[in-house]
Design a protein around this motif. Structure first.
Motif, PDB file in Angstrom:
ATOM      1  N   HIS A   1       0.794  -1.224   0.000  1.00 48.45           N
ATOM      2  CA  HIS A   1       0.000   0.000   0.000  1.00 48.45           C
ATOM      3  C   HIS A   1       0.832   1.282   0.000  1.00 48.45           C
ATOM      4  CE1 HIS A   1      -3.880  -2.009   0.567  1.00 48.45           C
ATOM      5  NE2 HIS A   1      -3.265  -2.830   1.391  1.00 48.45           N
ATOM      6  N   HIS A   2       2.099   1.196   0.385  1.00 44.80           N
ATOM      7  CA  HIS A   2       2.884   2.428   0.523  1.00 44.80           C
ATOM      8  C   HIS A   2       4.137   2.454  -0.353  1.00 44.80           C
ATOM      9  CE1 HIS A   2       0.393   3.662   3.926  1.00 44.80           C
ATOM     10  NE2 HIS A   2       0.519   2.437   4.402  1.00 44.80           N
ATOM     11  N   LEU A   3       4.805   1.320  -0.504  1.00 43.87           N
ATOM     12  CA  LEU A   3       6.049   1.313  -1.259  1.00 43.87           C
ATOM     13  C   LEU A   3       5.820   1.112  -2.753  1.00 43.87           C
ATOM     14  CD1 LEU A   3       8.311  -0.775   1.148  1.00 43.87           C
ATOM     15  CD2 LEU A   3       8.267   1.706   0.860  1.00 43.87           C
ATOM     16  N   LEU A   4       5.108   0.051  -3.134  1.00 44.14           N
ATOM     17  CA  LEU A   4       4.920  -0.256  -4.554  1.00 44.14           C
ATOM     18  C   LEU A   4       4.274   0.881  -5.346  1.00 44.14           C
ATOM     19  CD1 LEU A   4       3.915  -4.034  -4.464  1.00 44.14           C
ATOM     20  CD2 LEU A   4       6.089  -3.022  -5.142  1.00 44.14           C
ATOM     21  N   PRO A   5       3.225   1.549  -4.831  1.00 44.25           N
ATOM     22  CA  PRO A   5       2.646   2.654  -5.625  1.00 44.25           C
ATOM     23  C   PRO A   5       3.623   3.787  -5.894  1.00 44.25           C
ATOM     24  CG  PRO A   5       1.109   1.959  -3.915  1.00 44.25           C
ATOM     25  CD  PRO A   5       2.405   1.274  -3.622  1.00 44.25           C
ATOM     26  N   ASN A   6       4.655   3.928  -5.058  1.00 41.43           N
ATOM     27  CA  ASN A   6       5.591   5.038  -5.211  1.00 41.43           C
ATOM     28  C   ASN A   6       6.823   4.691  -6.035  1.00 41.43           C
ATOM     29  OD1 ASN A   6       4.663   7.439  -3.401  1.00 41.43           O
ATOM     30  ND2 ASN A   6       4.313   5.625  -2.130  1.00 41.43           N
ATOM     31  N   ILE A   7       6.943   3.430  -6.448  1.00 43.32           N
ATOM     32  CA  ILE A   7       8.098   3.055  -7.274  1.00 43.32           C
ATOM     33  C   ILE A   7       7.661   2.561  -8.644  1.00 43.32           C
ATOM     34  CG2 ILE A   7       9.559   2.514  -5.288  1.00 43.32           C
ATOM     35  CD1 ILE A   7       8.959  -0.403  -5.707  1.00 43.32           C
ATOM     36  N   VAL A   8       6.400   2.779  -8.995  1.00 44.81           N
ATOM     37  CA  VAL A   8       5.907   2.334 -10.298  1.00 44.81           C
ATOM     38  C   VAL A   8       6.623   3.064 -11.431  1.00 44.81           C
ATOM     39  CG1 VAL A   8       3.908   2.327 -11.831  1.00 44.81           C
ATOM     40  CG2 VAL A   8       3.668   1.564  -9.472  1.00 44.81           C
ATOM     41  N   SER A   9       6.783   4.382 -11.312  1.00 46.51           N
ATOM     42  CA  SER A   9       7.366   5.175 -12.401  1.00 46.51           C
ATOM     43  C   SER A   9       8.763   4.715 -12.787  1.00 46.51           C
ATOM     44  CB  SER A   9       7.370   6.657 -12.030  1.00 46.51           C
ATOM     45  OG  SER A   9       6.049   7.148 -11.948  1.00 46.51           O
ATOM     46  N   PRO A  10       9.720   4.607 -11.840  1.00 46.33           N
ATOM     47  CA  PRO A  10      11.058   4.144 -12.260  1.00 46.33           C
ATOM     48  C   PRO A  10      11.061   2.726 -12.795  1.00 46.33           C
ATOM     49  CG  PRO A  10      10.914   4.322  -9.868  1.00 46.33           C
ATOM     50  CD  PRO A  10       9.707   4.992 -10.417  1.00 46.33           C
ATOM     51  N   ILE A  11      10.151   1.872 -12.308  1.00 48.22           N
ATOM     52  CA  ILE A  11      10.091   0.500 -12.806  1.00 48.22           C
ATOM     53  C   ILE A  11       9.601   0.477 -14.246  1.00 48.22           C
ATOM     54  CG2 ILE A  11       8.861  -1.685 -12.567  1.00 48.22           C
ATOM     55  CD1 ILE A  11       9.034  -1.411  -9.586  1.00 48.22           C
ATOM     56  N   VAL A  12       8.575   1.266 -14.544  1.00 50.64           N
ATOM     57  CA  VAL A  12       8.041   1.314 -15.910  1.00 50.64           C
ATOM     58  C   VAL A  12       9.092   1.836 -16.874  1.00 50.64           C
ATOM     59  CG1 VAL A  12       6.349   2.454 -17.398  1.00 50.64           C
ATOM     60  CG2 VAL A  12       5.636   1.515 -15.195  1.00 50.64           C
ATOM     61  N   VAL A  13       9.808   2.860 -16.462  1.00 55.03           N
ATOM     62  CA  VAL A  13      10.867   3.418 -17.312  1.00 55.03           C
ATOM     63  C   VAL A  13      11.953   2.376 -17.566  1.00 55.03           C
ATOM     64  CG1 VAL A  13      12.671   5.160 -17.455  1.00 55.03           C
ATOM     65  CG2 VAL A  13      10.415   5.792 -16.596  1.00 55.03           C
ATOM     66  N   GLN A  14      12.376   1.678 -16.517  1.00 56.94           N
ATOM     67  CA  GLN A  14      13.402   0.643 -16.678  1.00 56.94           C
ATOM     68  C   GLN A  14      12.901  -0.493 -17.556  1.00 56.94           C
ATOM     69  OE1 GLN A  14      16.546   0.579 -15.896  1.00 56.94           O
ATOM     70  NE2 GLN A  14      16.831  -1.497 -16.645  1.00 56.94           N
ATOM     71  N   PHE A  15      11.611  -0.823 -17.460  1.00 61.33           N
ATOM     72  CA  PHE A  15      11.032  -1.883 -18.287  1.00 61.33           C
ATOM     73  C   PHE A  15      11.142  -1.530 -19.763  1.00 61.33           C
ATOM     74  CE2 PHE A  15       7.545  -3.884 -20.552  1.00 61.33           C
ATOM     75  CZ  PHE A  15       7.615  -5.202 -20.107  1.00 61.33           C
ATOM     76  N   THR A  16      10.792  -0.301 -20.114  1.00 61.53           N
ATOM     77  CA  THR A  16      10.857   0.098 -21.524  1.00 61.53           C
ATOM     78  C   THR A  16      12.293   0.138 -22.024  1.00 61.53           C
ATOM     79  OG1 THR A  16      10.854   2.447 -20.899  1.00 61.53           O
ATOM     80  CG2 THR A  16       8.725   1.437 -21.369  1.00 61.53           C
ATOM     81  N   LEU A  17      13.210   0.590 -21.178  1.00 58.82           N
ATOM     82  CA  LEU A  17      14.606   0.674 -21.611  1.00 58.82           C
ATOM     83  C   LEU A  17      15.237  -0.717 -21.765  1.00 58.82           C
ATOM     84  CD1 LEU A  17      15.846   3.682 -19.436  1.00 58.82           C
ATOM     85  CD2 LEU A  17      15.273   3.686 -21.874  1.00 58.82           C
ATOM     86  N   SER A  18      14.851  -1.648 -20.900  1.00 60.85           N
ATOM     87  CA  SER A  18      15.433  -3.000 -20.982  1.00 60.85           C
ATOM     88  C   SER A  18      14.774  -3.837 -22.070  1.00 60.85           C
ATOM     89  CB  SER A  18      15.298  -3.718 -19.632  1.00 60.85           C
ATOM     90  OG  SER A  18      13.940  -3.953 -19.321  1.00 60.85           O
ATOM     91  N   LEU A  19      13.545  -3.476 -22.471  1.00 59.71           N
ATOM     92  CA  LEU A  19      12.843  -4.264 -23.481  1.00 59.71           C
ATOM     93  C   LEU A  19      13.602  -4.295 -24.797  1.00 59.71           C
ATOM     94  CD1 LEU A  19      10.287  -5.887 -24.154  1.00 59.71           C
ATOM     95  CD2 LEU A  19       9.199  -3.748 -24.842  1.00 59.71           C
ATOM     96  N   SER A  20      14.133  -3.149 -25.208  1.00 61.32           N
ATOM     97  CA  SER A  20      14.878  -3.120 -26.471  1.00 61.32           C
ATOM     98  C   SER A  20      16.153  -3.951 -26.380  1.00 61.32           C
ATOM     99  CB  SER A  20      15.217  -1.678 -26.851  1.00 61.32           C
ATOM    100  OG  SER A  20      16.051  -1.081 -25.864  1.00 61.32           O
ATOM    101  N   ASN A  21      16.801  -3.960 -25.208  1.00 59.62           N
ATOM    102  CA  ASN A  21      17.999  -4.782 -25.044  1.00 59.62           C
ATOM    103  C   ASN A  21      17.659  -6.273 -25.113  1.00 59.62           C
ATOM    104  OD1 ASN A  21      19.667  -2.522 -24.694  1.00 59.62           O
ATOM    105  ND2 ASN A  21      19.261  -2.444 -22.500  1.00 59.62           N
ATOM    106  N   ILE A  22      16.499  -6.632 -24.582  1.00 60.70           N
ATOM    107  CA  ILE A  22      16.078  -8.036 -24.626  1.00 60.70           C
ATOM    108  C   ILE A  22      15.737  -8.428 -26.055  1.00 60.70           C
ATOM    109  CG2 ILE A  22      14.289  -9.649 -23.870  1.00 60.70           C
ATOM    110  CD1 ILE A  22      14.271  -8.272 -21.198  1.00 60.70           C
TER     111      ILE A  22
END
Length: 297
Positions: free
Chosen positions: A205-226
């Motif tokens: 309820h407190h940690l995951l909602p606040n780290i969504v943005s950096p995770i989404v950004v990292q997901f898009t950046l790593s997708l092209s490498n994969i």
């Protein structure tokens, strides 16, 4: 004077997306449109492809695209060494490449995010052990790890997804662990602890909602490498096995025919370049939108 309801004060997801779209520069808008087009082509490949991607016709082998001498009617991008339609195989290859890359990136996100969350909350020996694994992963060339796993376990689709999922998990772990360590000292976490919230409730309820943005950004950046990793493995013959097509395997097979039939390589190689271009620009766009300092400028 009454305050506006909270639901009206907050922008809707559509309004947020439109705001980001207006803030995007022309190159970013082109990349977004290219990415959407590729996704649509992949999703509707069975409806768009004019032929069965595995159907062979040796009498029609190595025919050039339409507009060139010896071109065969209906084969827009020509045929390969077995007379298969290059356009149909490129569409199905795009579909499978994006599917494998998306599954692998999602698996890496789940694995790395969970380990980073455990390290940030647990601390102590648990954190030290997880971060030691992260450092080990960073120190080892992942291509060698992938080649070793594929040589031992084979090259089935399940194994390939597993190998792709192991790529980049350490980046998620480092990002999540750093964000969690930073937020664990904040007053709202202390208040949640004082109210009796346990680690699972705090995380959900407190940690995951606040780290969504950096995770989404990292997901898009790593997708092209994969995507590039999957294409490299398929190029080397260690990815999905024939006759099933991926973009990398098409480039790998077509390299032997480059002097006489370059169109076999051009179509899948162009799709790989477009995917990496679109995903990288999209990642930069999302990072800029999620960065409060850049938005303030």
């Amino acid at each position: 004077m009454t305050d506006l309801p909270v639901s009206r004060a907050l922008p809707s997801p559509v309004a947020a997306v439109l705001s980001l779209w207006r803030s995007a520069d022309p190159i970013q808008k082109v990349a977004i449109l290219v990415g959407l087009t590729l996704v649509i082509l992949a999703l509707f490949a069975p409806l768009i492809a004019p032929f069965d991607p595995d159907a062979q016709s040796l009498i029609s082998r190595l025919r050039p695209p339409l507009g060139f001498a010896r071109a065969k009617a209906g084969y827009l991008l020509g045929t390969d060494e077995l007379g298969r339609d290059v356009l149909s195989r490129s569409l199905y290859g795009l579909r499978l490449t994006l599917m494998l890359a998306s599954l692998g990136a999602t698996l890496g996100l789940i694995l790395g995010g969970a380990l980073g969350l455990i390290a940030g909350i647990g601390g102590g020996r648990t954190e030290a052990a997880i971060m030691a694994a992260v450092d080990t992963q960073i120190a080892l060339p992942f291509t060698l790890i992938a080649l070793f796993l594929l040589a031992i376990l084979g090259s089935s689709i399940q194994v390939i997804v597993l190998v792709l999922g192991l790529y980049g998990w350490e980046q998620y772990a480092r990002i999540v662990r750093g964000e969690v360590k930073r937020m664990m000292t904040m007053p709202f976490i202390e208040a949640a602890r004082a109210a009796g919230a346990g680690p699972l409730r705090i995380a959900r309820h407190h940690l995951l909602p606040n780290i969504v943005s950096p995770i989404v950004v990292q997901f898009t950046l790593s997708l092209s490498n994969i995507v590039l990793l999957e294409s490299t493995l398929s190029f080397l013959g260690l990815g999905v096995q024939p006759p099933t097509a991926t973009l990398g395997s098409m480039v790998g097979v077509g390299r032997d025919f480059m002097p006489t039939a370059p169109w076999i390589v051009i179509a899948p190689a162009a799709m790989i370049l477009l995917i990496t271009f679109a995903v990288q620009i999209l990642g930069d766009w999302l990072r800029d939108g999620a960065d409060v300092r850049l938005r303030a400028r």
